[in-house]
Design an enzyme around this catalytic site. Structure first.
Site, mmCIF file in Angstrom:
data_model
loop_
_atom_site.group_PDB
_atom_site.id
_atom_site.type_symbol
_atom_site.label_atom_id
_atom_site.label_comp_id
_atom_site.label_asym_id
_atom_site.label_seq_id
_atom_site.Cartn_x
_atom_site.Cartn_y
_atom_site.Cartn_z
ATOM 1 N N LEU A 1 0.842 -1.197 0.000
ATOM 2 C CA LEU A 1 0.000 0.000 0.000
ATOM 3 C C LEU A 1 0.880 1.251 0.000
ATOM 4 O O LEU A 1 1.174 1.816 1.052
ATOM 5 C CB LEU A 1 -0.899 -0.034 1.248
ATOM 6 C CG LEU A 1 -2.220 0.704 1.173
ATOM 7 C CD1 LEU A 1 -3.100 0.322 2.351
ATOM 8 C CD2 LEU A 1 -2.067 2.197 1.107
ATOM 9 N N GLU B 1 1.593 4.482 -2.870
ATOM 10 C CA GLU B 1 1.368 4.985 -4.221
ATOM 11 C C GLU B 1 2.657 5.408 -4.908
ATOM 12 O O GLU B 1 2.832 5.237 -6.112
ATOM 13 C CB GLU B 1 0.366 6.144 -4.216
ATOM 14 C CG GLU B 1 -1.072 5.717 -3.919
ATOM 15 C CD GLU B 1 -1.329 5.434 -2.454
ATOM 16 O OE1 GLU B 1 -0.486 5.828 -1.608
ATOM 17 O OE2 GLU B 1 -2.357 4.816 -2.134
ATOM 18 N N GLN C 1 -5.733 3.855 -6.642
ATOM 19 C CA GLN C 1 -7.096 3.455 -6.300
ATOM 20 C C GLN C 1 -8.139 4.579 -6.413
ATOM 21 O O GLN C 1 -9.256 4.350 -6.823
ATOM 22 C CB GLN C 1 -7.093 2.878 -4.894
ATOM 23 C CG GLN C 1 -8.232 1.971 -4.595
ATOM 24 C CD GLN C 1 -7.919 1.094 -3.385
ATOM 25 O OE1 GLN C 1 -7.834 1.591 -2.270
ATOM 26 N NE2 GLN C 1 -7.741 -0.183 -3.607
ATOM 27 N N PHE C 2 -7.739 5.776 -6.016
ATOM 28 C CA PHE C 2 -8.598 6.951 -6.165
ATOM 29 C C PHE C 2 -7.729 8.139 -6.530
ATOM 30 O O PHE C 2 -6.557 8.191 -6.126
ATOM 31 C CB PHE C 2 -9.345 7.275 -4.859
ATOM 32 C CG PHE C 2 -10.474 6.342 -4.552
ATOM 33 C CD1 PHE C 2 -11.767 6.629 -4.967
ATOM 34 C CD2 PHE C 2 -10.251 5.164 -3.856
ATOM 35 C CE1 PHE C 2 -12.813 5.759 -4.689
ATOM 36 C CE2 PHE C 2 -11.290 4.290 -3.579
ATOM 37 C CZ PHE C 2 -12.571 4.584 -3.990
ATOM 38 N N HIS D 1 -11.937 11.183 -2.219
ATOM 39 C CA HIS D 1 -12.299 10.115 -3.156
ATOM 40 C C HIS D 1 -13.134 10.685 -4.295
ATOM 41 O O HIS D 1 -13.793 9.941 -5.004
ATOM 42 C CB HIS D 1 -13.123 9.027 -2.462
ATOM 43 C CG HIS D 1 -12.351 8.139 -1.534
ATOM 44 N ND1 HIS D 1 -11.720 8.590 -0.415
ATOM 45 C CD2 HIS D 1 -12.127 6.799 -1.583
ATOM 46 C CE1 HIS D 1 -11.149 7.567 0.206
ATOM 47 N NE2 HIS D 1 -11.374 6.469 -0.483
#
Lengths: 373, 324
Positions: free
Chosen positions: B58, B60, B82-83, B129
């Protein structure tokens, strides 16, 4: 429930050739041959002269900022522990290793002379351009190593960085990614004690850099970074392990930045000259000269010959770099994408950004007469 | 031909490109076993194995930086962030490395990397998000920025992105992931990066939009009087901008409205407005209008629909521009 020890570890420190040029024969077994040590000695003399000339070029206005490599040239031994198929993903104080790995020496000078062609590395040389931001390139090394593993080759990537870089998040992400993906990547921290003006003890509370790799499940070792034998052995072992898919190694080489951070820096502002003097005695070149002299393989005559050779070679390199034609302004644009989008093509061809200058007919209008009061 | 959602079209493109080219691999958080939090990569790991569809740690920056290395090392990584709100930690790798390598190495090091990023608001998601940061990346030299608004385009654009020799950010408007279906050919096809699409032809006002907002623009057009004829352009690619398509339309209509979710100030609408002014000055009958997100943070979801340009705001702006 009684308490248990969940994890226990220690960091080994390896020295094979001490500062008096005395070799631990047992540890040295299977490492560098005398011929290789002689080659390293001559190579370090060449690199040190190159470094001095680069410094002078900056001081005389013929080159931009330059980070001196002086004192850290034992890192060249890492290049002897790999093959040409292996990758080097460097920071900017590994010149001696890059040159030995096949990087033409002009490239580093060109880079600091403000010319991107310094980073235009020949296709058959597996060296990435030197990385300016601290710590970010280790992830690229990890990715290259990962790709080589997925491609089912046995090629390995070596990445170099300083002690300060181990404070950056990307160092930790790269170590973690490398160990999780079992990428054949070797992390080499040149702990030269200083990150510009911040000393190691203010940079981190850990006793060693090497132990930081333990958290990620890497094999970790600290070596005397001014000892070509120790640097070679640690790298050789790490590369062999990586090649067999047996894990990631973090090597901490204890060395010292003999010069300023760059030519824009003045280390006298923040560090004691006594420290420099103490480290000067541990110079990587001095000790291999002592070692070779004791074997009858080095003397003043050889040294003078090596220095003269270095002088001649570096003079030619400087000449090559200074005589290269200035890049075309097209180069500003042409490498932004594989195929230039129309807007960049228009900017390149006109060297203008305002739309009227791009319209046929408009750009030929006469400029207004200057207005005088 | 199958009737697919945007999510299914992207999944199909990934499957087909992975089948066609063994260098193509997918990596990111939860993209493997779980098939991605939006199920975009569903079934891929089962089909192609854990080496090619990789659940990463996890991190980025780690995803982006290692993807750069993979690309340099000869792979064709398709990384998922992911977002869009989590692009922050990857920004340095994307902007300072992926985008720059070709230029700084004078072509010696290239980064054929696709970054898939769900984007935009309207799905009642938590904080960070729901943003629309496309202008930031359009402002970055060396990056191509793509955002499909339909399943058909989603497939063709993703295939183009994966085959592109340079880094491409492929924004996926999550609000229309499953909002509607469209006929998507089974065969592989490409939509060229840098080409906009005229969704509806019209005479009186040009509306330029992209992503999920294209759908709202169509709804807004239904609200307008029947004698007001609107030409709707879906950019499809943010950069390189297909200015020719816009200019041709605005020279015909003389009026232009740009619609996007992102904040107005220095949003991509500002760039389009400036270029329309540069290229269509004497054709303009009205000031170019921008219908955009407000210059605030995207609120939590109780107020997100009030933040996003509504069908009503879009229709009103088109009407005002036409009446000017």
């Amino acid at each position: 429930m009684p308490k248990k020890v969940a994890y226990k570890a220690q960091i080994e420190h390896l020295q094979i050739l001490d500062e008096n040029g005395k070799l631990d024969e047992k540890l040295a077994k299977g490492t560098l041959t005398d011929k290789q040590v002689l080659a390293l000695c001559e190579h370090i003399i060449l690199c040190r002269h190159y470094d001095e000339i680069a410094f002078k070029l900056q001081r005389s206005g013929r080159m931009g900022t330059y980070p001196q490599n002086k004192g850290q040239e034992a890192i060249a031994a890492t290049a002897m522990a790999v093959t040409r198929n292996d990758w080097m993903v460097p920071c900017y104080r590994e010149n001696s290793a890059l040159f030995l790995h096949g990087l033409p020496m002009e490239h580093i000078l060109l880079h600091w002379m403000g010319d991107e062609r310094g980073n235009q590395i020949p296709e058959d040389v597996n060296v990435m351009p030197i990385s300016i931001p601290i710590g970010t390139h280790m992830l690229h090394a990890m990715g290259i190593a990962w790709a080589k593993k997925l491609q089912k080759t046995d090629h390995v990537a070596l990445t170099y960085f300083g002690d300060g870089a181990t404070s950056e998040g990307d160092f930790h992400e790269a170590m973690n990614f490398a160990t999780v993906m079992k990428a054949p990547c070797v992390f080499i921290c040149q702990n030269n004690q200083w990150a510009i003006s911040v000393p190691r003890e203010k940079q981190m509370a850990s006793e060693t850099v090497a132990q930081k790799g333990l958290a990620y499940g890497a094999d970790c070792i600290q070596v005397d970074g001014n000892d070509v034998f120790a640097v070679y052995k640690a790298t050789k072992d790490a590369v062999a392990k990586a090649r067999k898919g047996e894990g990631v190694t973090l090597i901490e080489t204890l060395t010292y930045r003999m010069g300023d951070h760059t030519t824009a820096d003045d280390a006298r502002r923040y560090r004691d000259s006594k420290e420099l003097e103490a480290w000067a005695k541990r110079d990587p070149l001095l000790r291999i000269q002592k070692y070779l002299a004791a074997k009858g393989m080095w003397d003043d005559k050889k040294e003078k010959a090596a220095e003269a050779g270095a002088k001649e070679r570096v003079a030619q390199i400087v000449k090559n770099c200074e005589n290269i034609a200035k890049p075309s302004t097209d180069d500003i644009f042409d490498y932004t994408f594989a195929t230039l989008p129309d807007d960049l093509r228009a900017q390149r061809d006109s060297m203008r950004t305002n739309s009227l200058s791009l319209e046929p007919g408009q750009s030929t209008l006469r400029s207004p007469e200057p207005q005088h009061a | 031909m199958a009737n697919l959602t945007l999510v299914q079209a992207i999944n199909l493109a990934l499957v087909q490109e992975m089948e066609a080219d063994e260098r193509v691999m997918v990596l990111g958080e939860d993209v493997g076993k779980n098939g991605g939090v939006f199920r975009v990569t569903e079934g891929l790991q089962e089909r192609f194995g854990e080496d090619r569809v990789v659940d990463t740690p996890l991190a980025e920056s780690g995803i982006m930086g290692s993807s750069i290395g993979l690309a340099v090392g000869g792979m064709r990584p398709v990384a998922e962030i992911q977002f869009e709100g989590f692009l922050g930690p990857a920004y340095d790798q994307l902007v300072n490395h992926a985008a720059r390598y070709r230029t700084r190495s004078r072509g010696a090091v290239t980064v054929p990397l696709t970054v898939r990023v769900p984007v935009g608001g309207g799905i009642h998601a938590p904080e960070l998000h729901s943003d629309s940061p496309e202008a930031i990346y359009a402002h970055t030299p060396g990056l191509k920025v793509v955002m499909p608004a339909s399943p058909y385009d989603a497939k063709g654009l993703l295939i183009s992105a994966i085959r592109d020799p340079d880094p491409v950010i492929y924004f996926e408007p999550k609000r229309i992931y499953r909002a509607f279906r469209e006929e998507v050919p089974e065969d592989e096809y490409t939509i060229p990066i840098g080409k906009a699409k005229v969704v509806e032809e019209g005479e009186h006002v040009t509306v330029v939009s992209w992503g999920a907002m294209v759908v709202d623009c169509l709804k807004a057009m239904d609200e307008l009087p029947e004698d007001l004829s609107v030409e709707l352009i879906d950019l499809r690619t943010i950069y390189p901008l297909d200015i020719d398509c816009i200019v041709e339309s605005v020279k015909k209509t003389g009026r232009c409205v740009v619609v996007h979710e992102a904040p107005k100030t220095a949003g991509y609408g500002a760039e389009i407005t400036a270029q329309v002014m540069e290229h269509c000055f004497l054709h303009l009958e009205a000031p170019v209008q921008r219908v955009a997100g407000f210059d605030t943070f995207m609120p939590y979801y109780k107020l997100e629909l009030e933040y996003l340009p509504s069908v009503e705001r879009i229709a009103e702006a088109i009407g005002a521009c036409a009446a000017y």
